[in-house]
Design a protein around this motif. Structure first.
Motif, PDB file in Angstrom:
ATOM      1  N   ALA A  65       0.839  -1.202   0.000  1.00 21.70           N
ATOM      2  CA  ALA A  65       0.000   0.000   0.000  1.00 21.70           C
ATOM      3  C   ALA A  65       0.875   1.254   0.000  1.00 21.70           C
ATOM      4  CB  ALA A  65      -0.922  -0.012   1.213  1.00 21.70           C
ATOM      5  N   GLU A  66       1.942   1.236   0.793  1.00 18.86           N
ATOM      6  CA  GLU A  66       2.833   2.403   0.838  1.00 18.86           C
ATOM      7  C   GLU A  66       3.500   2.624  -0.518  1.00 18.86           C
ATOM      8  OE1 GLU A  66       4.178   2.311   5.544  1.00 18.86           O
ATOM      9  OE2 GLU A  66       5.183   1.053   4.087  1.00 18.86           O
ATOM     10  N   ILE A  67       3.876   1.522  -1.144  1.00 12.06           N
ATOM     11  CA  ILE A  67       4.543   1.629  -2.435  1.00 12.06           C
ATOM     12  C   ILE A  67       3.589   2.174  -3.493  1.00 12.06           C
ATOM     13  CG2 ILE A  67       5.619   0.269  -4.271  1.00 12.06           C
ATOM     14  CD1 ILE A  67       6.865  -1.441  -2.029  1.00 12.06           C
ATOM     15  N   ILE A  68       2.330   1.756  -3.432  1.00 13.01           N
ATOM     16  CA  ILE A  68       1.341   2.300  -4.373  1.00 13.01           C
ATOM     17  C   ILE A  68       1.214   3.803  -4.161  1.00 13.01           C
ATOM     18  CG2 ILE A  68      -1.125   2.356  -4.947  1.00 13.01           C
ATOM     19  CD1 ILE A  68      -1.206  -0.641  -4.228  1.00 13.01           C
ATOM     20  N   SER A 100       3.261   1.954  -9.914  1.00 10.74           N
ATOM     21  CA  SER A 100       2.148   1.106 -10.329  1.00 10.74           C
ATOM     22  C   SER A 100       2.713  -0.134 -10.999  1.00 10.74           C
ATOM     23  CB  SER A 100       1.279   1.873 -11.313  1.00 10.74           C
ATOM     24  OG  SER A 100       0.856   1.019 -12.338  1.00 10.74           O
ATOM     25  N   MET A 101       2.184  -1.262 -10.635  1.00 10.94           N
ATOM     26  CA  MET A 101       2.649  -2.488 -11.275  1.00 10.94           C
ATOM     27  C   MET A 101       1.447  -3.216 -11.837  1.00 10.94           C
ATOM     28  SD  MET A 101       3.062  -6.003 -11.007  1.00 10.94           S
ATOM     29  CE  MET A 101       3.110  -6.678  -9.346  1.00 10.94           C
ATOM     30  N   GLU A 136      -4.356   5.377 -15.495  1.00 14.93           N
ATOM     31  CA  GLU A 136      -5.143   6.496 -15.003  1.00 14.93           C
ATOM     32  C   GLU A 136      -4.813   6.846 -13.551  1.00 14.93           C
ATOM     33  OE1 GLU A 136      -7.486   8.530 -16.457  1.00 14.93           O
ATOM     34  OE2 GLU A 136      -6.983   7.682 -18.406  1.00 14.93           O
ATOM     35  N   SER A 137      -4.079   5.969 -12.881  1.00 14.95           N
ATOM     36  CA  SER A 137      -3.753   6.290 -11.489  1.00 14.95           C
ATOM     37  C   SER A 137      -2.574   7.271 -11.414  1.00 14.95           C
ATOM     38  CB  SER A 137      -3.431   5.015 -10.716  1.00 14.95           C
ATOM     39  OG  SER A 137      -2.202   4.484 -11.159  1.00 14.95           O
ATOM     40  N   CYS A 138      -2.127   7.763 -12.569  1.00 14.71           N
ATOM     41  CA  CYS A 138      -1.064   8.758 -12.634  1.00 14.71           C
ATOM     42  C   CYS A 138       0.170   8.358 -11.839  1.00 14.71           C
ATOM     43  CB  CYS A 138      -1.544  10.116 -12.121  1.00 14.71           C
ATOM     44  SG  CYS A 138      -2.844  10.795 -13.080  1.00 14.71           S
ATOM     45  N   PRO A 139       0.808   7.254 -12.189  1.00 13.43           N
ATOM     46  CA  PRO A 139       1.994   6.840 -11.452  1.00 13.43           C
ATOM     47  C   PRO A 139       3.228   7.627 -11.893  1.00 13.43           C
ATOM     48  CG  PRO A 139       1.546   5.296 -13.213  1.00 13.43           C
ATOM     49  CD  PRO A 139       0.474   6.340 -13.293  1.00 13.43           C
ATOM     50  N   ASN A 140       4.298   7.552 -11.107  1.00 14.57           N
ATOM     51  CA  ASN A 140       5.591   8.092 -11.533  1.00 14.57           C
ATOM     52  C   ASN A 140       6.427   7.003 -12.170  1.00 14.57           C
ATOM     53  OD1 ASN A 140       4.957  10.570 -10.355  1.00 14.57           O
ATOM     54  ND2 ASN A 140       5.617   9.813  -8.358  1.00 14.57           N
TER      55      ASN A 140
END
Ligand SMILES: Nc1ncnc2c1ncn2[C@@H]1O[C@H](COP(=O)(O)OP(=O)(O)OP(=O)(O)O)[C@@H](O)[C@H]1O
Ligand SMILES: [Mg+2]
Lengths: 525, 369
Positions: free
Chosen positions: A346-349, A354-355, A435-439
Motif C-alpha cells: 500500500a505504501e509503495i502504491i 504502479s505495477m 489512469e492512477s497517474c503513477p511516476n
C-alpha cells in the motif's frame, strides 16, 4: 455402446485417410448467431474450413471468435443457424459429440491434470480399455512420428513448460482421432522458437489432410501459417481472403474497418537523473532457488526500459519485488533515493509506483473477476477520501472514460469483468493503472492477447506516459515491438542480466542471443 | 465407411433433454423463478401431507395462522426469528469473505456466557448500565471465539471449517462445567443448573417481545450498509474473491481477516446475550440450540443479502412456530415439519440451478433463446 467405439476406430483410420478428402469442406457455418442477454456475440456468421488447409480467424477483441469456436466444439449451442460437418447438418451438444465428429479444440487455458504424466493425460477420459503401457507408448510414438511431435510420455505435467503442455494437449486430441483442429490463441504464451515448432506440427497435420482453424492476433503469424483468413468484426463475418494475396495492412483495415498506422514513435528522453535504482537485488523463490540473481539497473524519468527474456527468467519476481509483494533476499531498491524494501504494498502504491502483470490466465492478479468494471476501478483507490464510506462516483466516471478511450467492448460497466472477452479484460486493467497517474509504471505483457489495434493503442498510451515524464518498465515478448518502443533494452536470462542494449541500434538477432545467454556483456556496476 | 449413417446417428443421439447454460437473467425473472420454486415446494409438501392422510390446505393455513393468528402467536414467532436473524447476519460477514465460519453456535454460547457473568454477579447495577455491560460482554465473547480460528488461519493457515466447528463443542462444555460447578444455582437441589437472572438483568419488552427485535432490525440495516457502501465492506469482497489480488491492491489481508471475524463473532455473541437475557432469562446449554447451523442455510439461501435474510429467517420462524401449533392441534409430529422444511430447501436450491441453466428438448436447439 458398441456404436460409439466403432465410430471412433473409424475416425482413427480416417485421420490417415483424410488426405483423400483434401479440399472438401470440413466445417461450414451458415448464419450462426449467438446472443448473451443483450450482447450479440455472433451475428449471422458464415465460415468454411476445408480439409488440408489452415484457416486463420482474425478479429478485434470481443469480436466473437472464441464464442464461435466454442459452438463448434460443443460448449455453446447456437441460437440460430446451422453447422455442417462433412456437408451434413450436425448438432453438437457437448465436447464429446464434437470429439466423435473428429473436432478437437485446444483452449488457451490448458486442461491437464498436473500430477499425471503426459501419457496418463492423453488417455484420460477415453472410453476404451486402458492399454498396456507399452502398447500405449507405441501408439503415442506412432502419432508423434507422423506429425513430428516431441514428447516424453512419462514426464509429469507440473514439470513441463508451457509449450510442452500444449504439445500434450495436441496429442490428446490427435489420439482421439481429430481431423478438424481448432486452436484458440495458441501462440499467445509461446516464445518465437516454440511458435515455430508448433507451426511445424500444424504444417504436418495439414499435409496429412487435417483441417485447422487457428486464432491469433499476431498478423505475421497469420501470414506465415494460414492459407485463408476469415475476418470477424463486431460479431459479423466481414470477409474471407486468400493469404497469398494479402498483407498486414489490408488485414488490419478489414479487421478494424478503417486504415490504421502501424508505426510506433519514440520521443527522446530528456532527463538524466534516475528515478529508480536497483542495486544487487537477489530474490529467492519459495523453493529456495534464485529467481533473481544479483541484478543492478536504473531507469530515468520519461524513459521506457524494455525487458526482454524467455518467459520465466525472473520477470514476474522482479515486478513483485518492486511492488513489495515478495520477500527480498539481498540488495536494495532505491526510489527517488529512498530504499523501499520493507515497505508495504500500500505504501509503495502511494509513492506512485504502479505495477500491472498480465498473467497467462489474464485475470489472475489485478482484477476481481466477479466484480464489475466500476468496482474494479476502485481496487487501489477505494481508500481515498475521508470517512468510512467508499465513493463510487469517480470510479464510475473513470470506467466510462476508459470504455470510450480504449474502445472496451462490454454490455455495460456493471457487467462482471469475467464475462468480457480476454482482450477487453486487459484494457480494463491497464487503463486503470495508467489512469492512477503513477511516476513509475511497471507493466508486464500488457498486450498479451490484444488485437493489433488495441496493442497500438497501448503503445501510444505508454508513449503518452513517457512524455509526461513517467518512467516505464515494459516487459514484453515481441522483440520487434521492444526494439521500436523502448529506449534501453535490458535482457534477462535465468534471473541474471545478460546485457543492456541501446534499442535504437540493437538488432533482433543480438537481443535473441543475449536472451539465450549465449553471450553476455560485462555488466559494470 | 458410411458417413450418412453416422450423421443420422448424430442427430438421433441428441438427448431428449439437455442442459444448457443460460444467458444472464434479469433480476425480475430471477425473482419470478424463485417464487415459482416456492409454489412448487408447497405443492410437493402438500402431496407429502396428503400421503400422511391430512388435508394439506388445512395444515398450511394452520401453520400460517398458528404463527400469526394472535398477538401472542406473533410474539412467539418473533422470539424464534430474532436469534436466527442476528446469527445469520453475523455469519454473512464471514461468508462474504469466503471464511467458512460454522462456529456461530460457539460464538453465540460464548456471548451468552460472558453476558451472564454480569447478569449473575452484578445484578445490582443500574439497569441500563448493566444491560450495556452485558451487551458489550456478549460482543466481546463472540468476537474472541471468532478471532481464535481467524488468528490461526492468518498465522499458520489452519483450516477454519474444522477449527470453528471444534470450538463449538468447547463452548458447549464450558456451559456444562459452569452449571455443574462454579455457577451452579444453590437453590436447585442436586440438579446442575444456573440460576434465573434477576429481573434487573433481563431485556425490556417492547410490544410484548423483548427488545432484541429492535437490535435485530438495526443490524439488518447496518450490515447491509456496511457490506455495500463502506470501505471495509469492499475489502471483504475483494479478500473473499482472491487474497492475492487483495495483497496486490495494498490491503492488509491479515488485518481484514481478523477484523471481519471479530465482527462476525461479535454479532453472533450479541445474539447469544439477547437470547439469554431476553428469551431464556438464564444460561442453559440450549442457548444456541442449533441456530448457528440453521443460520448458515439462511445466509446462503438469501445469497448473503441482509434484506433477504430478514425475509427468509421470518419464513423459517413462521414454519417452526406454525408446525408446533399443528403438532398440538392435529397430532402431526414436528418431524413432519422438518421434512417440509427439507422439501422447501430442496426446491429453492434446485431453483438456483435453473437460474444458471435450462433444459432444452430434442430438436429445439435452434429455437432456443
Ligand atoms: N458467457 C458470456 N456471457 C455474456 N457475454 C459474453 C459471454 N461470453 C462472451 N461474451 C461477450 O461476447 C463478446 C464476444 O466474446 P468472445 O470471447 O467471443 O471474443 P473474442 O473474439 O474471443 O475476443 P478476444 O480476442 O479478446 O479473446 C464479448 O463482448 C463478450 O463480452
Ligand atoms: Mg477469445
Amino acid at each position: 455402446m458398441p456404436h460409439s467405439t466403432e465410430r471412433k476406430s473409424a475416425d482413427r483410420t480416417s485421420v490417415l485417410a483424410a488426405g483423400a478428402l483434401s479440399g472438401k469442406d470440413a466445417i461450414a457455418c451458415r448464419g450462426i448467431t449467438k446472443r448473451f442477454g443483450t450482447v450479440v456475440a455472433n451475428d449471422h456468421i458464415d465460415l468454411t474450413v476445408r480439409y488440408g488447409e489452415v484457416l486463420a480467424l482474425l478479429g478485434e477483441n470481443g469480436s466473437g471468435k472464441t464464442t464461435l469456436m466454442n459452438m463448434l466444439s460443443g460448449i455453446y449451442h447456437p441460437d440460430e443457424g446451422v453447422i455442417l460437418v462433412d456437408g451434413q447438418e450436425a448438432v453438437i451438444n457437448s465436447p464429446v459429440d464434437a470429439m466423435n465428429m473428429g473436432i478437437g479444440m485446444i483452449y488457451q487455458h490448458f486442461r491437464l491434470v498436473d500430477v499425471f504424466s503426459a501419457m496418463e493425460n492423453i488417455v484420460l477420459g477415453t472410453k476404451e480399455k486402458r492399454l498396456r503401457d507399452k502398447e500405449l507408448k507405441e501408439k503415442i510414438s506412432e502419432i508423434c512420428q507422423s506429425f513430428g511431435l516431441e514428447i516424453q510420455p512419462e514426464k509429469r505435467v507440473y514439470e513441463m513448460s508451457v509449450s510442452e503442455k500444449q504439445t500434450v494437449e495436441i496429442l490428446k486430441v490427435l489420439y482421439r482421432g481429430t481431423r478438424i483442429l481448432i486452436l484458440d490463441e495458441p501462440t499467445a504464451v509461446l516464445t518465437p522458437q516454440e511458435t515455430q515448432k508448433l507451426f511445424q506440427i500444424l504444417r504436418k497435420m495439414k499435409e496429412q489432410g487435417c483441417a485447422i482453424i487457428i486464432i491469433t492476433h499476431k498478423l505475421h503469424e497469420v501470414l506465415e501459417i494460414s492459407d485463408r483468413v476469415t475476418i470477424l468484426r463486431k460479431g459479423k463475418s466481414i470477409d474471407t481472403v486468400e493469404t497469398a494475396g494479402t498483407d498486414e495492412k489490408i488485414l488490419t483495415e478489414l479487421m478494424v474497418g478503417k486504415a490504421v498506422s502501424l508505426e510506433i514513435d519514440r520521443p527522446p528522453v530528456n532527463h538524466k537523473s534516475p528515478i529508480l535504482k536497483v542495486v544487487n537485488l537477489t530474490v529467492k523463490k519459495p523453493d529456495g532457488t534464485k529467481a533473481i540473481d544479483n541484478i543492478s539497473f536504473e531507469i530515468r524519468k520519461g524513459e521506457i526500459l524494455g525487458v526482454a527474456g524467455v518467459a520465466g527468467s525472473g520477470q514476474k519476481e522482479l515486478c513483485e519485488a518492486i511492488a513489495g509483494l515478495m520477500k527480498i533476499d539481498k540488495g536494495a531498491i532505491l526510489y527517488e533515493q529512498e530504499n523501499i524494501i520493507g515497505k508495504t504494498p500500500a505504501e509503495i502504491i502511494r509513492m506512485g509506483i504502479s505495477m500491472s502483470f498480465v498473467p497467462e490466465d489474464r485475470l489472475g492478479m489485478g482484477l476481481v473477476a466477479s466484480m464489475d468494471m466500476v468496482e474494479n476501478m476502485m481496487l487501489k483507490s477505494y481508500g481515498n477520501g475521508r470517512g468510512p464510506f467508499v465513493d463510487r462516483k469517480p470510479a464510475r466516471e473513470l470506467a466510462n472514460r476508459l470504455v470510450e478511450k480504449l474502445g472496451i467492448v462490454t454490455p455495460g460497466i456493471d457487467t462482471p469483468v469475467r464475462l468480457l472477452s480476454g482482450g477487453n479484460v486487459q484494457k480494463v486493467l491497464l487503463g486503470r493503472e495508467i489512469e492512477s497517474c503513477p511516476n513509475l509504471l511497471i507493466t508486464a505483457y500488457p498486450v498479451r492477447g490484444l488485437d493489433i489495434n488495441s496493442s497500438y493503442t497501448i503503445y501510444d498510451l505508454l508513449n503518452e506516459q513517457k512524455k509526461k515524464d513517467v518512467a516505464v518498465i515494459f516487459i514484453g515478448e515481441d522483440l520487434d515491438v521492444l526494439l521500436e518502443l523502448s529506449d534501453v533494452i535490458m535482457v534477462l536470462c535465468h534471473g541474471k542480466i545478460t546485457g543492456f542494449l541501446d534499442a535504437r541500434k540493437a538488432s533482433k538477432e543480438q537481443v535473441g542471443l543475449y536472451m539465450t545467454g549465449a553471450f553476455s556483456q560485462e555488466v559494470a556496476q | 465407411m458410411n458417413r450418412n449413417a453416422n450423421i443420422d446417428s448424430r442427430k438421433r443421439t441428441e438427448p431428449l433433454l439437455r442442459v444448457v447454460k443460460r444467458a444472464e437473467l434479469t433480476g425480475r425473472q430471477i425473482v419470478l423463478l424463485r417464487l415459482l420454486a416456492v409454489l412448487l415446494a408447497l405443492a410437493a409438501g402438500g402431496l407429502f401431507i396428503l400421503c400422511l392422510g391430512y388435508n394439506p390446505v388445512a395444515i398450511y393455513t394452520r401453520i400460517l395462522s398458528g404463527a400469526t393468528r394472535s398477538p401472542m402467536a406473533i410474539q412467539a414467532t418473533a422470539k424464534i426469528v430474532i436469534p436466527l436473524l442476528i446469527t445469520s447476519l453475523g455469519v454473512t460477514l464471514a461468508f462474504k469473505m469466503r471464511f467458512w465460519n460454522i462456529g456461530a453456535e460457539g460464538q453465540i454460547i460464548m456471548g451468552a456466557i460472558f453476558a451472564s457473568y454480569f447478569a449473575l454477579f452484578h445484578a445490582d447495577w443500574n439497569h441500563w448500565v448493566l444491560l450495556g455491560a452485558m451487551a458489550l460482554a456478549g460482543i466481546l465473547g463472540g468476537a474472541l471465539w471468532g478471532l481464535v480460528p481467524a488468528f490461526f488461519k492468518a498465522r499458520y493457515g489452519t483450516n477454519e471449517t474444522l477449527f470453528t466447528l471444534m470450538l463449538n463443542y468447547i463452548a458447549l462444555y464450558l456451559i456444562s462445567w459452569l452449571q455443574d460447578g462454579p455457577w451452579r444455582d444453590p437453590g436447585s437441589q442436586g440438579f446442575g443448573k444456573i440460576a434465573r437472572f434477576d429481573k434487573n438483568a433481563s431485556l425490556n419488552k417492547v410490544f410484548g417481545v423483548h427488545c432484541g427485535w429492535i437490535v435485530a432490525l438495526v443490524l439488518v440495516a447496518a450490515v447491509f450498509i456496511y457490506l455495500r457502501y463502506t470501505k471495509q465492506g469492499y475489502e471483504i469482497s475483494v479478500v473473499g474473491e482472491s487474497q492475492e489480488t487483495a495483497r496486490y491492491a495494498g490491503m492488509n489481508v491479515r488485518k481484514i481477516l481478523l477484523r471481519t471475524m471479530a465482527l462476525s463473532g461479535g454479532i453472533c455473541g450479541l445474539g447469544g446475550m439477547i437470547q439469554a437475557a431476553g428469551a431464556d432469562i438464564t444460561l442453559t446449554m440450549g442457548v444456541a440450540g442449533g441456530v448457528g447451523f440453521t443460520a448458515i442455510i439462511v445466509a446462503w439461501l438469501s445469497q448473503l443479502n441482509p434484506v433477504i435474510i430478514l425475509a427468509v429467517s421470518s419464513l423459517f420462524g413462521i414454519l417452526e412456530k406454525g408446525s408446533s401449533v399443528v403438532q398440538s392441534d392435529f397430532g402431526l409430529s414436528t418431524d413432519c415439519a422438518d421434512v417440509l422444511q427439507g422439501i422447501i430447501l430442496f426446491f429453492i436450491l434446485g431453483c438456483e440451478f435453473f437460474i444458471r441453466y435450462r433444459f432444452v428438448g430434442r430438436g429445439h436447439g435452434e429455437k432456443a433463446k
